[in-house]
Design an enzyme around this catalytic site. Structure first.
Site, short mmCIF file in Angstrom:
data_model
loop_
_atom_site.label_atom_id
_atom_site.label_comp_id
_atom_site.label_asym_id
_atom_site.label_seq_id
_atom_site.Cartn_x
_atom_site.Cartn_y
_atom_site.Cartn_z
N PRO A 1 0.82 -1.22 0.00
CA PRO A 1 0.00 0.00 0.00
C PRO A 1 0.86 1.27 0.00
O PRO A 1 1.99 1.27 0.47
CB PRO A 1 -0.78 -0.10 1.31
CG PRO A 1 -0.74 -1.53 1.70
CD PRO A 1 0.56 -2.06 1.16
N SER A 2 0.29 2.32 -0.54
CA SER A 2 0.94 3.63 -0.53
C SER A 2 -0.14 4.68 -0.33
O SER A 2 -1.33 4.37 -0.37
CB SER A 2 1.67 3.87 -1.85
OG SER A 2 0.75 4.00 -2.92
#
Length: 180
Positions: free
Chosen positions: A8-9
């Site tokens: 995730p970012s």
């Protein structure tokens, strides 16, 4: 086997965009982190242990895989020792192609990688600060100082230097408030 790795970012908090791209490229197996933190990357370890001769690891961008240039070099070496390859979509980097890269291209990707990491960490820090209710950016000048500076300016009795000294309001800030 085509193996996808997702982390995730801030831009892709659920990894949905990454999963779509990796699925389109035919990934058969996915390793997906639950968080974007550089610590406790369980799925990265699992993925590295799973890699075998002839496998191809596919990631969206270099900053998805590694947290520093040193970490990136270590992972590249580990992938190479296992006889696997890496394809990075964003940088169009494919270690299975023998054509290779010029030094300039490699250097450019390393610089872009560093910039991506800095940008991602900055965005993550700002996001976490906002969640905690911390205001970000330059602190606003107290309203009473601005009002006092405007009064002093409109009285025509003070110079801009005197106004700044008395209120802490700079010339540009004063003019910005006067235009409103």
């Amino acid at each position: 086997m085509l193996i996808g790795y997702i982390r995730p970012s801030i831009v892709d908090p659920n990894g949905t965009s990454q999963r779509e791209k990796l699925t389109t490229l035919g990934c058969e197996l996915f390793f997906e982190e639950n968080h974007s933190s550089p610590k406790k990357r369980v799925e990265l370890k699992n993925m590295m242990n799973t890699l075998k001769q002839g496998d191809k690891l596919i990631i969206n961008r270099l900053s998805t895989l590694a947290d520093s240039t040193r970490h990136l070099v270590e992972l590249f070496e580990m992938i190479g020792k296992k006889g696997a390859n890496l394809y990075c979509i964003q940088e169009d980097l494919d270690t299975s192609k023998e054509a290779g890269y010029s030094f300039q291209s490699v250097l450019k990707h390393i610089v872009d990688f560093q910039s991506d990491l800095i940008s991602e960490r900055t965005k993550q820090g700002l996001s976490e600060a906002k969640k905690k209710g911390v205001s970000t950016g330059r602190p606003r000048k107290p309203d009473e100082n601005v009002a006092r500076a405007i009064d002093m300016y409109q009285s025509n009795q003070y110079t801009l230097a005197q106004i700044k000294e008395a209120t802490g309001i700079s010339k540009s800030t004063l003019y910005r408030y006067l235009e409103q």
